[in-house]
Each structure stands twice: as C-alpha cells, then as structure tokens.
Design an enzyme around this catalytic site. Sequence first.
Site, PDB file in Angstrom:
ATOM      1  N   GLU A 188       0.939  -1.298   0.021  1.00 21.65           N
ATOM      2  CA  GLU A 188      -0.054   0.039   0.115  1.00 21.65           C
ATOM      3  C   GLU A 188       0.811   1.141   0.058  1.00 21.65           C
ATOM      4  O   GLU A 188       2.074   1.300   0.613  1.00 21.65           O
ATOM      5  CB  GLU A 188      -1.040   0.020   1.189  1.00 21.65           C
ATOM      6  CG  GLU A 188      -1.600   1.209   1.527  1.00 21.65           C
ATOM      7  CD  GLU A 188      -2.385   1.199   2.986  1.00 21.65           C
ATOM      8  OE1 GLU A 188      -3.460   1.464   2.926  1.00 21.65           O
ATOM      9  OE2 GLU A 188      -1.796   0.751   3.925  1.00 21.65           O
ATOM     10  N   ASN A 212      -7.381   6.092  -1.510  1.00 21.30           N
ATOM     11  CA  ASN A 212      -6.056   5.007  -1.262  1.00 21.30           C
ATOM     12  C   ASN A 212      -6.292   4.003  -2.413  1.00 21.30           C
ATOM     13  O   ASN A 212      -7.365   2.946  -2.283  1.00 21.30           O
ATOM     14  CB  ASN A 212      -6.210   4.356  -0.127  1.00 21.30           C
ATOM     15  CG  ASN A 212      -4.859   4.015   0.517  1.00 21.30           C
ATOM     16  OD1 ASN A 212      -4.187   3.220  -0.129  1.00 21.30           O
ATOM     17  ND2 ASN A 212      -4.581   3.803   1.642  1.00 21.30           N
ATOM     18  N   LYS A 244      -9.492   1.557  -1.824  1.00 21.91           N
ATOM     19  CA  LYS A 244      -9.889   0.903  -0.384  1.00 21.91           C
ATOM     20  C   LYS A 244     -11.182   1.338   0.273  1.00 21.91           C
ATOM     21  O   LYS A 244     -11.639   2.516   0.263  1.00 21.91           O
ATOM     22  CB  LYS A 244      -8.808   1.406   0.425  1.00 21.91           C
ATOM     23  CG  LYS A 244      -8.735   1.045   1.941  1.00 21.91           C
ATOM     24  CD  LYS A 244      -7.303   1.449   2.531  1.00 21.91           C
ATOM     25  CE  LYS A 244      -7.293   1.027   3.677  1.00 21.91           C
ATOM     26  NZ  LYS A 244      -5.830   1.441   4.360  1.00 21.91           N
ATOM     27  N   GLU A 286      -6.011   8.641   7.922  1.00 20.72           N
ATOM     28  CA  GLU A 286      -6.474   8.180   6.590  1.00 20.72           C
ATOM     29  C   GLU A 286      -7.735   8.950   6.213  1.00 20.72           C
ATOM     30  O   GLU A 286      -7.940   9.139   4.902  1.00 20.72           O
ATOM     31  CB  GLU A 286      -6.472   6.603   6.551  1.00 20.72           C
ATOM     32  CG  GLU A 286      -5.188   5.933   6.243  1.00 20.72           C
ATOM     33  CD  GLU A 286      -5.238   4.637   5.595  1.00 20.72           C
ATOM     34  OE1 GLU A 286      -5.896   4.437   4.596  1.00 20.72           O
ATOM     35  OE2 GLU A 286      -4.949   3.737   6.457  1.00 20.72           O
ATOM     36  N   CYS A 345      -4.745  -2.940   3.106  1.00 20.57           N
ATOM     37  CA  CYS A 345      -4.268  -2.873   4.594  1.00 20.57           C
ATOM     38  C   CYS A 345      -5.434  -3.048   5.449  1.00 20.57           C
ATOM     39  O   CYS A 345      -5.902  -4.380   5.502  1.00 20.57           O
ATOM     40  CB  CYS A 345      -3.984  -1.454   4.898  1.00 20.57           C
ATOM     41  SG  CYS A 345      -3.092  -1.174   6.281  1.00 20.57           S
ATOM     42  N   ASN A 403       0.415  -1.081   5.056  1.00 20.01           N
ATOM     43  CA  ASN A 403       1.549  -0.509   6.013  1.00 20.01           C
ATOM     44  C   ASN A 403       0.873  -0.509   7.377  1.00 20.01           C
ATOM     45  O   ASN A 403      -0.106  -0.016   7.673  1.00 20.01           O
ATOM     46  CB  ASN A 403       1.459   1.195   5.663  1.00 20.01           C
ATOM     47  CG  ASN A 403       2.269   1.156   4.244  1.00 20.01           C
ATOM     48  OD1 ASN A 403       3.403   2.087   4.232  1.00 20.01           O
ATOM     49  ND2 ASN A 403       1.613   0.970   3.280  1.00 20.01           N
TER      50      ASN A 403
END
Length: 302
Positions: free
Chosen positions: A47, A110, A127, A145, A171, A196
């Site tokens: 990611e 993302n 994501k 995020e 993730c 991550n």
Amino acid sequence: MTRRVKLAACQMGPVQSSASRPEVVGRLIHLLERAAKDGATLAVFPELALTTFFPRWEIDNETKLDVFYEASFPNAETQPLLDAARRLRIGFAIGFAEMVQDGAAKQRFNTMALVDAEGQVAGLYRKMHVPGSEMPEPGVTVHLERRYFAPGNLGFPVFDIDGLRVGLALCNDRRWPETYRMLCLNGAEIVLIGYNTPLLLDEAPQLAHLRMFHNHLPMQAGAYQNTVWVAAAAKAGLEDGQALIGGSCIIAPTGEITALATSLADEVVTYDADLGLIETCRRVNFDFARYRRPDQYRRICE
C-alpha cells in the site's frame, strides 16, 4: 490440466519522505526483476508504495499534500515500472495515493492498480475500509487516513489477467471478512493485498505482542474460508520515525502460510501456487454452489 502460477510478495523497507519518485520506482523495478528471476509471473507491492505513509502527519497545506498523490497512473515517473513488467513478462499490483479531479473539486483515494504482463493497467481498486480519524486524538497513534482518503467507490471488482481471476485489497480491508467473501463470490482465485501497519499502537500497548499474529490471522482465515490464494506485501522497518511490522507472506487456500518474509528490508518471497487446491478445499468444506445458494438466501430473508 494442472494450473499453477508463481506468486511474489515484494516487501519494501521504509520509504522516507526524502525519497524521490524515480528513486522509489527504481527500487520497485529491482524487486520486480528479482521476482521474475525467481520465476514469478504475478507480484504484489505494498500500500502507498510510491511514498512514505503520509497519513501519520497532519498536513494543512494542500500544495504539500498534493505531492503525495498521483493525478494519473501511469505517468511519466511511474511508466518505467510498467515498461519493466512488459520486459519481464510479469504482472503486478501496486498501492498509491490517487487524486481525481472532479471539476473544481479533488477526490482522493487510497488505490491499488493491477497491471498485466503486457504492462497495461487491467483495473483499479479503491480502499473500502478506510481507518483512523480526520483529526489527531489524544493517546491514539496518529493515523489520519479518513482525513486524506474517501472510502472507495468501485466495490470489490475481480479482474481477468493473464488467465487468472484476481482481486485486490488494501491494509485495513484485510481485517474484514466481507473483503474476501465479496471477492470470492465475484470469482477471485487470487487476492493481492498491500499494507502499511505500525509495530505499536499507543492506545493498546498491552496488545503489542499480538501485532504480527493479528496481521496474519485474518488473511489466513480469509484464504481458508473463501478458498483463495492470498499474497500480501508490506512496508517494513523504521519509516520517518514510525516502525512498520513487515511480515509479507503468501497464503494457500488451506490457510497455511507457504512463504514468509524474514527481514524488515526490501525482500521478495515467492511460491508456486497450485490453483487446483482451490477446488480441493471447496469440495472438502466450502462448496458455495451447494451450501450458499442465492435462492435459499432470498427465502430465508423474506
């Protein structure tokens, strides 16, 4: 006829904020070359592989923030990676921060792109399970995020690539059973995941010894319960002051980890995946056509 594919999880050591895009792309190409040399034909990168994990900071200056995003993929700086895929005859998935210009507004996601062995983008995933918060919270590891990314709007697509059915996840998605179930029901044989993950959480120091266990547990369960192969690549090591756990791996439909990274640096792990194992596992425990019939679901819900 037996169907096999050699998978590669391309772990990256830290990507510091001082690293340029060409420098990072050069590292990615080197990892792809290592994977191809070992016979892999499909690889996964982490990611946000092109940058440091910038959501660990509160960034108010939009110009400074935009530096972390790709306005298009590929672009002049990332095209060499796709050229390498074509040269090496290997497909790959890679995570990055995507910025979409919608009139005067900017949409930020993302994102993970899937690239085939011809060096062409086969599709995108954005994501869905975006964690963290919009503002720093006292006593909580900074993870913003939700400040920098909207939840994905593409669902859980599965792509036909080089004779394979491939789904993508990023993730926090890996912790949710819906991710694997949706991809499985959409026909995925392989799920590629980039992540991550901090080594420590300020809000739960008593769980520190379980971080790697909780990293692998949902991926193994997702692979087993949905009879898919999973290949997952992490960022690892000390990145801009934050320790990341690593633990990149390849997991069989049996739930077994068949290959596991052992370092916190750039590392490639590969495994020759027998796709026939999917059908074997379905016959043993998870025959979806027999036990999970849509018409039965409708009758139960009515």
